[in-house]
Design a protein around this motif. Structure first.
Motif, short mmCIF file in Angstrom:
data_model
loop_
_atom_site.label_atom_id
_atom_site.label_comp_id
_atom_site.label_asym_id
_atom_site.label_seq_id
_atom_site.Cartn_x
_atom_site.Cartn_y
_atom_site.Cartn_z
N UNK A 561 2.67 -6.08 7.01
CA UNK A 561 3.67 -5.60 7.95
C UNK A 561 3.79 -4.09 7.99
N UNK A 562 2.87 -3.37 7.35
CA UNK A 562 2.90 -1.92 7.44
C UNK A 562 2.56 -1.51 8.87
N UNK A 563 3.19 -0.48 9.42
CA UNK A 563 3.17 -0.28 10.88
C UNK A 563 1.88 0.27 11.46
N UNK A 564 1.05 1.01 10.72
CA UNK A 564 -0.13 1.62 11.32
C UNK A 564 -1.36 1.33 10.49
N UNK A 565 -2.53 1.37 11.14
CA UNK A 565 -3.82 1.20 10.47
C UNK A 565 -4.75 2.28 11.01
N UNK A 566 -5.47 3.06 10.15
CA UNK A 566 -5.41 2.99 8.70
C UNK A 566 -4.21 3.75 8.15
N UNK A 600 -6.62 -6.34 -0.03
CA UNK A 600 -7.02 -6.57 -1.42
C UNK A 600 -6.49 -5.54 -2.39
N UNK A 601 -6.09 -4.36 -1.86
CA UNK A 601 -5.42 -3.41 -2.74
C UNK A 601 -4.07 -3.99 -3.16
N UNK A 602 -3.48 -3.41 -4.20
CA UNK A 602 -2.23 -3.97 -4.73
C UNK A 602 -1.14 -2.90 -4.79
N UNK A 603 0.12 -3.36 -4.62
CA UNK A 603 1.26 -2.48 -4.86
C UNK A 603 2.02 -3.03 -6.08
N UNK A 604 2.40 -2.11 -6.94
CA UNK A 604 3.17 -2.48 -8.11
C UNK A 604 4.59 -1.94 -7.93
N UNK A 605 5.58 -2.82 -8.06
CA UNK A 605 6.98 -2.45 -7.94
C UNK A 605 7.55 -2.32 -9.36
N UNK A 606 8.09 -1.14 -9.65
CA UNK A 606 8.57 -0.85 -10.99
C UNK A 606 10.09 -0.71 -11.01
N UNK A 607 10.72 -1.20 -12.07
CA UNK A 607 12.17 -1.07 -12.23
C UNK A 607 12.50 0.37 -12.65
N UNK A 608 13.81 0.60 -12.78
CA UNK A 608 14.24 1.96 -13.11
C UNK A 608 13.73 2.42 -14.46
N UNK A 609 13.42 1.50 -15.33
CA UNK A 609 12.91 1.91 -16.64
C UNK A 609 11.39 1.96 -16.69
N UNK A 610 10.75 1.74 -15.50
CA UNK A 610 9.30 1.80 -15.44
C UNK A 610 8.61 0.50 -15.75
N UNK A 611 9.35 -0.55 -16.06
CA UNK A 611 8.72 -1.84 -16.33
C UNK A 611 8.30 -2.50 -15.02
N UNK A 612 7.26 -3.36 -15.08
CA UNK A 612 6.72 -4.02 -13.89
C UNK A 612 7.65 -5.13 -13.43
N UNK A 613 8.13 -4.99 -12.19
CA UNK A 613 8.99 -6.03 -11.60
C UNK A 613 8.15 -7.05 -10.85
N UNK A 614 7.15 -6.59 -10.06
CA UNK A 614 6.31 -7.51 -9.27
C UNK A 614 5.04 -6.77 -8.86
N UNK A 615 4.01 -7.56 -8.54
CA UNK A 615 2.75 -7.00 -8.02
C UNK A 615 2.31 -7.84 -6.83
N UNK A 616 1.97 -7.18 -5.72
CA UNK A 616 1.61 -7.89 -4.49
C UNK A 616 0.24 -7.39 -4.00
N UNK A 617 -0.57 -8.34 -3.46
CA UNK A 617 -1.83 -7.97 -2.80
C UNK A 617 -1.53 -7.63 -1.34
N UNK A 618 -2.11 -6.53 -0.86
CA UNK A 618 -1.88 -6.07 0.51
C UNK A 618 -2.80 -6.81 1.47
N UNK A 619 -2.24 -7.21 2.61
CA UNK A 619 -3.03 -7.78 3.72
C UNK A 619 -2.96 -6.83 4.89
N UNK A 620 -4.12 -6.34 5.35
CA UNK A 620 -4.22 -5.55 6.58
C UNK A 620 -4.95 -6.43 7.59
#
Length: 684
Positions: A561-566, A600-620
């Motif tokens: 759902x990111x708005x532009x490519x690339x 196939x690239x991934x985004x890592x969402x980190x909490x305020x203390x830097x710990x990993x909250x979630x990881x998602x694979x990107x679909x373009x």
């Protein structure tokens, strides 16, 4: 040329055609079986859908025909059957009636003879050489671009096929086909229609004739002593030419008269006999009856000048020519007021007008791709019937028994510039080609432009609050199938809907409705207030919050759902809009990314203390190869997936579904092509 969709621009269509050729070529090479060449030894041999006489008949191959054997199998009774290339596909023939041709490529003299032919000619020439080692093959360089030659022969009325032909042999070009009535426009007395580019290409491709029968279409017209009365008798057997006629108190045999004409004008008598047989039929036509009103006692055995005009039918026009035309011309032994002078006069006409101007083969008589000082290329062609030259060539081949085939025969074979690497396949599709709509409507008004059957793209801007549309369509032809109509929910912003019309013959036409929607929706809820920390020094940890407009799937851990490519890694982070935390973009191996971000690239969402909250694979969507761009490379990946050469999986498969219908089909290819051509964009 084959077309994936009629609405594609030519350049992209050619890219896809090449991809399909690559994929098919790979399939052919996948078999471990070593291909062989075979020669049919039966008078005619049925081709069946499977190995055995219980399978359906697909057609037949003729005596002396050369076939490409790609595999073999045993029937239920144990008999051996060969799988052969047939009609653009495959079929099976009994091995009892096929002699495998042993090709030994150690003949250095023959290798030198054919060295100037393109590689795609040589295997077939080697196979023919194995059967008839005395034959000589000469390349005739046309110095003409292949595509230009097809275009020149495709001019309206220039190249025709019988109106009873299958639909893929018939043209749907402007002036050739009436889309409103689903009927073809007829020419030349009503029995002929304009030939399609595909069938013209097949019969113009010299490689279509490279077997031991049809190669006689390239036989030199010249007379030589190996051409005998017996050979002429073989050609005319079972026709009116087997007999004779009386004239001036003397009896004549047609065979002897044809031999007289051949010797007098240095013409191949087998060619003369074949032309007369093909023009006048088995029983003899009106043009040689001598009884046509106004032209009693006149004859035109070769139908020279026999074409329809506004005042005369083709037979009358031919006899008008035989009589000498308006000025009583005496050229070519005219007037042809007796049978003997008509046969010799026609031979004189051929010798002077065709052989004398470089059109010294049946092929060049039909497809004048060389030209002369007097007659430019693509003019001065004897017939409009596209398969006519092949039919004459095959008929002539029957005059040559194994004894005469052992002689030194000369074949002059054309070569074009920029020919396709593979020989042209004969089209075989049938059924109505009409894939046009007579009406296309949306329940909301304002579609721009107004509907027209040849307009393929429409735009619609909707008022605020409309969240669905209903698309309806009507086909011109009742045999066509329509997909893509009905009621559809809209998303805010750009929406695109394809209405696909599939003709009875399988060809598709795509109409696209682009909708700009402005859907009212409630404001998103305010993010929750952060908890009050009574003691800031304790460092309580909170979960990060993402941009609610992104599409996040917790079940398969993907995000889109990111708005532009690339877009770059920094743009991805900005669009994530993370609060109460941070985000990182990494590649599949966990390495930080800074450039373009793809599927196939991934985004890592980190909490305020830097710990990993979630990881998602990107679909373009549209970027199935993961390079962050939508390009022809993605077309190739999806094409290979569709034809099952390679399989897409996971996020790559999800990205290939450019129209979000849950399937990966040719419609997704079309959507990606439109994006590449800047005709529309893919909804992310």
């Amino acid at each position: 040329m084959m077309k994936l969709k009629e609405r594609l621009r030519r350049g992209t269509a050619l890219v896809l055609t090449l991809l399909m050729v690559v994929s098919l070529g790979t399939q052919f090479r996948a078999s471990a079986y070593e291909q062989k060449t075979g020669k049919v030894t039966a008078t005619s041999l049925y081709v069946r859908s499977g190995p055995g006489t219980t399978y359906d008949k697909l057609g037949y191959v003729k005596n002396n025909a050369m076939v490409t054997i790609v595999d073999e199998a045993n029937a239920d009774d144990g008999a051996l059957w060969y799988k052969i290339e047939y009609g653009g596909d495959y079929g099976y023939v009994s091995a009892r009636f096929v002699e495998v041709v042993v090709v030994d490529k150690d003949d250095v003299d023959f290798e030198a003879m054919i060295s100037e032919f393109p590689a795609s000619y040589r295997d077939d020439l080697w196979a023919i050489h194995a059967l008839y080692p005395n034959w000589i093959f000469k390349p005739v360089y046309t110095h003409t671009n292949w595509e230009d030659a097809i275009a020149a022969e495709s001019k309206l009325g220039h190249s025709l096929v019988p109106k009873t032909s299958i639909s893929s042999w018939k043209s749907t070009a402007p002036g050739a086909y009436d889309w409103n009535t689903s009927t073809w426009v007829t020419f030349d007395g009503g029995s002929w229609v304009q030939a399609s580019d595909e069938i013209i290409a097949y019969y113009m491709d010299p490689r279509s004739y490279l077997d031991s029968n049809y190669i006689f279409t390239f036989l030199d017209y010249s007379y030589d002593a190996s051409q005998t009365r017996e050979g002429v008798a073989n050609i005319v057997r079972g026709t009116f030419l087997e007999g004779g006629f009386s004239q001036g108190g003397k009896d004549y045999s047609y065979v002897d008269v044809i031999m007289d004409a051949a010797k007098q004008y240095s013409m191949n008598p087998y060619v003369l006999a074949t032309i007369i047989r093909n023009e006048q039929g088995v029983d003899g036509g009106r043009g040689i009856s001598g009884t046509v009103p106004g032209y009693e006692g006149y004859y035109n055995y070769y139908n020279i000048g026999a074409y329809a005009t506004s005042t005369m039918g083709p037979i009358e026009r031919g006899l008008w020519y035989a009589k000498g035309g308006n000025n009583g011309s005496t050229s070519y032994n005219r007037p042809w007021d007796n049978r003997y002078s008509a046969i010799l006069g026609g031979a004189n006409f051929y010798s002077s007008n065709y052989v004398g101007h470089g059109q010294n083969t049946i092929y060049l008589k039909k497809f004048n791709v060389v030209g002369s000082d007097k007659y430019p290329p693509y003019t001065h062609e004897y017939m409009t019937n596209v398969p006519g030259a092949a039919a004459e060539g095959y008929t002539i081949s029957k005059a040559y028994n194994e004894t005469t085939r052992a002689e030194k025969l000369i074949f002059e074979i054309p070569v074009f510039d920029n020919m396709p690497e593979q020989p042209t396949r004969k089209p075989k599709g049938d059924g109505s080609p009409n894939n046009k709509l007579s009406d296309l409507a949306v329940n909301q008004s304002g579609m721009t432009p107004g509907f027209a059957p040849d307009t393929l793209s429409y735009d619609l801007v909707l008022d605020q609050g409309i969240d669905e549309i209903t698309i309806s369509a009507t086909a011109m032809d009742s045999t066509a199938r329509i997909a893509g109509t009905g009621t559809f929910k809209l998303q805010n912003g750009s929406n695109s809907f394809d209405v696909v019309v599939t003709a009875q013959n399988g060809k598709e036409r795509v109409y696209t409705v682009n909708v700009d929607a402005n859907i009212s929706k409630p404001e998103p809820p305010a993010p929750p207030e952060p908890p009050v920390d009574p003691d800031p020094g304790t460092g309580d940890v909170t979960d990060a919050i993402l941009n609610p407009n992104l599409k996040v799937s917790e079940s398969d851990k993907t995000i889109s759902g990111f708005p532009t490519v690339p877009y770059t890694a920094d743009q991805v982070v900005a669009n994530l809009g993370v609060s109460n935390g941070s985000a990182q973009v990494v590649d599949r191996n966990g390495n930080a990314l800074s450039g373009n971000v793809g599927t196939g690239a991934k985004v890592r969402i980190l909490r305020t203390d830097g710990s990993l909250q979630a990881e998602y694979s990107i679909i373009v969507y549209g970027d199935s190869n993961g390079d962050g761009r939508i390009s022809s490379v993605d077309l190739l990946c999806i094409q290979k997936h569709i034809v099952r050469m390679t399989a897409l999986n996971g996020v790559q498969l999800a990205a290939a579904d450019a129209n979000h219908d849950g399937r990966v089909t040719s419609v997704d290819l079309l959507r990606i092509q439109k994006t590449i051509l800047h005709m529309s964009s893919i909804t992310q």
